[in-house]
Design an enzyme around this catalytic site. Structure first.
Site, mmCIF file in Angstrom:
data_model
loop_
_atom_site.group_PDB
_atom_site.id
_atom_site.type_symbol
_atom_site.label_atom_id
_atom_site.label_comp_id
_atom_site.label_asym_id
_atom_site.label_seq_id
_atom_site.Cartn_x
_atom_site.Cartn_y
_atom_site.Cartn_z
ATOM 1 N N HIS A 72 51.141 19.445 31.462
ATOM 2 C CA HIS A 72 50.768 18.666 32.637
ATOM 3 C C HIS A 72 49.849 17.524 32.222
ATOM 4 O O HIS A 72 49.207 17.567 31.170
ATOM 5 C CB HIS A 72 50.079 19.552 33.670
ATOM 6 C CG HIS A 72 51.006 20.528 34.319
ATOM 7 N ND1 HIS A 72 50.625 21.332 35.359
ATOM 8 C CD2 HIS A 72 52.311 20.814 34.082
ATOM 9 C CE1 HIS A 72 51.656 22.076 35.740
ATOM 10 N NE2 HIS A 72 52.682 21.783 34.974
ATOM 11 N N GLU A 74 46.973 16.546 33.346
ATOM 12 C CA GLU A 74 45.564 16.930 33.204
ATOM 13 C C GLU A 74 45.325 17.599 31.860
ATOM 14 O O GLU A 74 44.342 17.312 31.168
ATOM 15 C CB GLU A 74 45.147 17.913 34.311
ATOM 16 C CG GLU A 74 45.424 17.453 35.707
ATOM 17 C CD GLU A 74 46.760 17.963 36.242
ATOM 18 O OE1 GLU A 74 47.814 17.666 35.643
ATOM 19 O OE2 GLU A 74 46.762 18.638 37.280
ATOM 20 N N CYS A 100 47.439 22.237 39.351
ATOM 21 C CA CYS A 100 47.891 23.619 39.474
ATOM 22 C C CYS A 100 46.759 24.555 39.050
ATOM 23 O O CYS A 100 45.696 24.107 38.587
ATOM 24 C CB CYS A 100 49.130 23.848 38.608
ATOM 25 S SG CYS A 100 48.782 23.839 36.822
ATOM 26 N N CYS A 103 45.808 24.210 35.233
ATOM 27 C CA CYS A 103 45.044 22.982 34.971
ATOM 28 C C CYS A 103 43.647 23.072 35.577
ATOM 29 O O CYS A 103 42.685 22.573 34.992
ATOM 30 C CB CYS A 103 45.795 21.757 35.478
ATOM 31 S SG CYS A 103 47.227 21.348 34.454
#
Length: 147
Positions: A72, A74, A100, A103
């Protein structure tokens, strides 16, 4: 609204727009996400969703299912920062989609104190965990002219 709050709102909008532009670097077809980490009004890291270094830049299989090893935005920004001489203590993360749960854990551990996100996701576990950790979480909806 105070002058400082107006200034912060302007910066928030600009940084989130920049994260949207950065998301365009993603090779993912289903969703492109971008992230910036900002500390003391300077961008100290950036990331977008994609495959780990050395992997082909293909995020989805033939059935349009995202491969489980895709990182992801992040996570990419935090990982990139970990390899630098900077740290994210007290920083703000700007991300185009709400984080999420996985993260959110990384955000908490990295010392980021504020998250500004654009697009909400139907699962709110990540946002809920960030709030539980006393991280300031703000949803900023950019209008179409500001994207």
């Amino acid at each position: 609204m105070s002058e400082n709050k107006k200034k912060q709102a302007t910066f928030d909008s600009r940084y989130l727009r920049m994260a949207n532009i950065w998301a365009e670097n993603s090779y993912c077809k289903r969703r492109q996400v971008g992230a910036l980490i900002v500390k003391d009004n300077a961008i100290i890291s950036d990331g977008y969703n994609g495959t780990p270094s050395g992997f082909p830049n293909i995020c989805e299989d033939e059935n349009n299912i995202t491969y489980p090893y895709v990182l992801h935005a992040e996570a990419n920004a935090i990982s990139k920062l970990a390899r630098s001489n900077n740290n994210s203590d007290g920083a703000t993360l700007y991300v185009t989609a709400s984080p999420c749960l996985e993260c959110a854990k990384l955000i908490i551990q990295s010392g980021i104190k504020r998250v500004v996100y654009g697009e909400p996701y139907r699962i709110t576990d990540g946002i809920d965990l960030l709030k539980k950790a006393n991280i300031i979480v703000e949803h900023l909806q950019l209008d179409n002219k500001n994207k």
